[in-house]
Write a protein that holds these residues in place. Structure first.
Motif, PDB file in Angstrom:
ATOM      1  N   LEU A 151      56.107  28.454  89.195  1.00  0.00           N
ATOM      2  CA  LEU A 151      57.210  27.800  90.169  1.00  0.00           C
ATOM      3  C   LEU A 151      57.911  26.789  88.832  1.00  0.00           C
ATOM      4  N   ASP A 152      58.929  26.619  89.109  1.00  0.00           N
ATOM      5  CA  ASP A 152      59.965  25.588  88.175  1.00  0.00           C
ATOM      6  C   ASP A 152      59.737  24.204  88.770  1.00  0.00           C
ATOM      7  N   ASN A 153      59.936  23.322  87.914  1.00  0.00           N
ATOM      8  CA  ASN A 153      59.696  21.791  88.326  1.00  0.00           C
ATOM      9  C   ASN A 153      60.756  21.485  89.544  1.00  0.00           C
ATOM     10  N   THR A 154      61.686  21.722  89.529  1.00  0.00           N
ATOM     11  CA  THR A 154      62.927  21.303  90.554  1.00  0.00           C
ATOM     12  C   THR A 154      62.369  21.856  91.842  1.00  0.00           C
ATOM     13  N   THR A 155      62.065  23.293  92.033  1.00  0.00           N
ATOM     14  CA  THR A 155      61.707  23.549  93.222  1.00  0.00           C
ATOM     15  C   THR A 155      60.376  23.323  93.663  1.00  0.00           C
ATOM     16  N   ARG A 156      59.311  22.959  92.667  1.00  0.00           N
ATOM     17  CA  ARG A 156      58.036  22.490  93.066  1.00  0.00           C
ATOM     18  C   ARG A 156      58.330  21.058  93.733  1.00  0.00           C
ATOM     19  N   ALA A 157      59.205  20.421  92.999  1.00  0.00           N
ATOM     20  CA  ALA A 157      59.408  18.693  93.641  1.00  0.00           C
ATOM     21  C   ALA A 157      60.018  18.737  94.999  1.00  0.00           C
ATOM     22  N   LEU A 158      60.946  19.899  95.281  1.00  0.00           N
ATOM     23  CA  LEU A 158      61.365  20.130  96.718  1.00  0.00           C
ATOM     24  C   LEU A 158      60.269  20.347  97.455  1.00  0.00           C
ATOM     25  N   PHE A 159      59.343  21.403  97.105  1.00  0.00           N
ATOM     26  CA  PHE A 159      58.300  21.626  98.128  1.00  0.00           C
ATOM     27  C   PHE A 159      57.128  20.546  98.298  1.00  0.00           C
ATOM     28  N   LEU A 160      57.039  19.719  97.537  1.00  0.00           N
ATOM     29  CA  LEU A 160      56.032  18.534  97.486  1.00  0.00           C
ATOM     30  C   LEU A 160      56.719  17.206  98.099  1.00  0.00           C
ATOM     31  N   ASN A 161      58.134  17.291  98.148  1.00  0.00           N
ATOM     32  CA  ASN A 161      58.535  16.186  98.694  1.00  0.00           C
ATOM     33  C   ASN A 161      58.670  15.762 100.096  1.00  0.00           C
ATOM     34  N   VAL A 162      57.721  15.148 100.677  1.00  0.00           N
ATOM     35  CA  VAL A 162      57.698  15.130 102.203  1.00  0.00           C
ATOM     36  C   VAL A 162      59.050  14.428 102.798  1.00  0.00           C
ATOM     37  N   ASN A 163      59.467  13.424 102.214  1.00  0.00           N
ATOM     38  CA  ASN A 163      60.464  12.571 102.562  1.00  0.00           C
ATOM     39  C   ASN A 163      61.774  13.579 102.689  1.00  0.00           C
ATOM     40  N   THR A 164      62.008  14.260 101.911  1.00  0.00           N
ATOM     41  CA  THR A 164      63.166  15.302 101.994  1.00  0.00           C
ATOM     42  C   THR A 164      62.936  16.267 102.955  1.00  0.00           C
ATOM     43  N   SER A 165      61.741  16.835 103.151  1.00  0.00           N
ATOM     44  CA  SER A 165      61.588  17.783 104.299  1.00  0.00           C
ATOM     45  C   SER A 165      61.764  16.942 105.710  1.00  0.00           C
ATOM     46  N   ILE A 166      61.173  15.712 105.867  1.00  0.00           N
ATOM     47  CA  ILE A 166      61.350  15.036 107.174  1.00  0.00           C
ATOM     48  C   ILE A 166      62.932  15.051 107.309  1.00  0.00           C
ATOM     49  N   VAL A 167      63.868  14.492 106.224  1.00  0.00           N
ATOM     50  CA  VAL A 167      65.204  13.933 106.520  1.00  0.00           C
ATOM     51  C   VAL A 167      65.866  15.521 106.980  1.00  0.00           C
ATOM     52  N   ILE A 168      65.655  16.528 106.126  1.00  0.00           N
ATOM     53  CA  ILE A 168      66.324  17.786 106.670  1.00  0.00           C
ATOM     54  C   ILE A 168      65.879  18.080 107.958  1.00  0.00           C
ATOM     55  N   SER A 169      64.722  17.993 108.522  1.00  0.00           N
ATOM     56  CA  SER A 169      64.215  18.492 109.640  1.00  0.00           C
ATOM     57  C   SER A 169      64.896  17.510 110.761  1.00  0.00           C
ATOM     58  N   VAL A 170      65.058  16.094 110.375  1.00  0.00           N
ATOM     59  CA  VAL A 170      65.785  15.227 111.451  1.00  0.00           C
ATOM     60  C   VAL A 170      67.352  15.673 111.634  1.00  0.00           C
ATOM     61  N   ILE A 171      68.031  16.030 110.431  1.00  0.00           N
ATOM     62  CA  ILE A 171      69.165  16.497 110.632  1.00  0.00           C
ATOM     63  C   ILE A 171      69.287  17.768 111.460  1.00  0.00           C
ATOM     64  N   TYR A 172      68.395  18.678 111.171  1.00  0.00           N
ATOM     65  CA  TYR A 172      68.327  19.956 111.856  1.00  0.00           C
ATOM     66  C   TYR A 172      68.185  19.531 113.235  1.00  0.00           C
ATOM     67  N   MET A 173      67.344  18.814 113.754  1.00  0.00           N
ATOM     68  CA  MET A 173      66.916  18.513 115.145  1.00  0.00           C
ATOM     69  C   MET A 173      68.411  17.691 115.809  1.00  0.00           C
ATOM     70  N   ILE A 174      69.256  16.994 115.094  1.00  0.00           N
ATOM     71  CA  ILE A 174      70.234  16.162 115.655  1.00  0.00           C
ATOM     72  C   ILE A 174      71.485  17.510 115.818  1.00  0.00           C
ATOM     73  N   VAL A 175      71.512  18.460 114.845  1.00  0.00           N
ATOM     74  CA  VAL A 175      72.396  19.445 114.887  1.00  0.00           C
ATOM     75  C   VAL A 175      72.027  20.287 116.093  1.00  0.00           C
ATOM     76  N   THR A 176      70.729  20.922 116.476  1.00  0.00           N
ATOM     77  CA  THR A 176      70.297  21.683 117.330  1.00  0.00           C
ATOM     78  C   THR A 176      70.900  20.903 118.674  1.00  0.00           C
ATOM     79  N   ALA A 177      70.411  19.821 118.600  1.00  0.00           N
ATOM     80  CA  ALA A 177      70.946  18.864 120.331  1.00  0.00           C
ATOM     81  C   ALA A 177      72.295  19.193 120.405  1.00  0.00           C
TER      82      ALA A 177
END
Length: 347
Positions: A10-36
């Protein structure tokens, strides 16, 4: 892109994305708002377009097609939210991963092509009303055009339907869905080039240029001949359409092309930026109802009836109909009196 999972690093940039919990939460919140917002706004829009808007002009048919793709995205987003919150670990199998990925990209490119079709329809109705009177989109042609859009998009995205898009990352103990692609997903570099060219240039750049030309022509025509209300509404519509292209679609397509070239030839990655752009591309499904509001006179009236906005009194409404009747791209145009009496009877 990579080979098989056993030899994958795994390259460092993609690994950082997978391990970054805050980014995952932010993206999920945006998806929740978009879904509603998506399901609420497009659910109401679909009901108005199908059951309360008549006649079914070409523009209305295109709007129904656009709303259908948006609702499909809204139904798919909860699966993406669960995937994000589970740390990019896909548990629903390869087929469901392919379906989810296909829905994402089908929504994007069908939306782009449909907005181009709406722009062309308005261009013919306003800029070329006499010259193209006999060749305007009619109902049957509009329906066939929608089917053609789906056919073109699905043909370009065919590799997504025939490839296992899941990938096991042993070092993190997760199985991703369309976040790590196998290099042999396509047989050669030339096949990858054709795939990317079709997505970025055929399904994005060409429709963007056509749509921009149509709305600039409409605004120039109305600036010369139309009253203030009609001109302002056309400008607002053009601004929203361009906003959807520049904010939702352009970043994702540009970053997709850039990221793929970097991975194929330089072993570099900008995947975190691409992932965020994919998230923002979903915002188009929230903006589409505003396109319907400014593009369809009948949709505006029905929406105002539903939410009880009495912004126009009887005389203002009749005057507005007279101002808009000459330039309306929705045909046949009903007389102001007929429309007004119909509104009174349904209120």
């Amino acid at each position: 892109m990579t080979g098989n999972s056993s030899s994958f690093k795994l390259d460092n940039t993609t690994r950082a994305l997978f391990l970054n919990v805050n980014t995952s939460i932010v993206i999920s919140v945006i998806y929740m708002i978009v879904t509603a917002v998506n399901l609420t706004g497009n659910g109401l829009s679909m009901w108005l377009l199908i059951f309360r808007t008549s006649p079914k002009t070409p523009s209305i048919i295109f709007m129904i097609n656009l709303t259908l793709t948006d609702l499909a995205l809204g139904a798919a987003l909860p699966f993406q939210i669960a995937y994000q919150l589970q740390g990019y670990h896909w548990k629903l199998g390869p087929k469901m991963c392919s379906v989810l990925t296909l829905v994402f990209y089908t929504n994007m490119y069908c939306s782009i092509l449909t907005m181009m079709a709406i722009g062309i329809d308005r261009y013919l109705g306003i800029v070329r009303p006499m010259r193209f009177r006999q060749t305007r989109f009619r109902k049957s042609i509009a329906v066939l055009s929608c089917l053609l859009m789906w056919g073109v998009v699905l043909s370009v995205l065919y590799p997504l339907m025939t490839t296992d898009l899941t990938f096991e990352i042993q070092e993190l103990g997760i199985t991703t869905c369309f976040d790590v692609l196998k290099k042999d997903m396509l047989p050669s570099i030339s096949a990858w080039a054709a795939f990317l060219f079709s997505m970025v240039f055929v399904l994005f750049l060409f429709p963007f240029c056509v749509t921009t030309f149509c709305y600039i022509s409409v605004i120039r025509k109305l600036a010369r001949d139309s009253k203030t209300v009609q001109k302002k509404r056309a400008i607002r519509l053009a601004i929203i359409v361009v906003l959807v292209f520049t904010v939702c679609f352009a970043p994702n397509n540009i970053l997709l092309l850039t990221h793929t070239v970097l991975r194929l030839f330089y072993k570099e990655s900008i995947y975190m930026a691409y992932k965020l752009s994919l998230c923002f591309s979903c915002l188009n499904s929230c903006l589409d109802p505003f396109i319907y509001y400014f593009a369809s006179k009948d949709f505006r009236h029905k929406l105002r009836q539903i939410i009880n906005l009495k912004s126009l009194n009887s005389m203002d409404s009749m005057k507005m109909e007279r101002k808009e009747s000459f330039y309306s791209s929705h045909y046949p145009v009903e007389s102001p009196e007929g429309e007004h009496s119909k509104m009174r009877s349904t209120t």
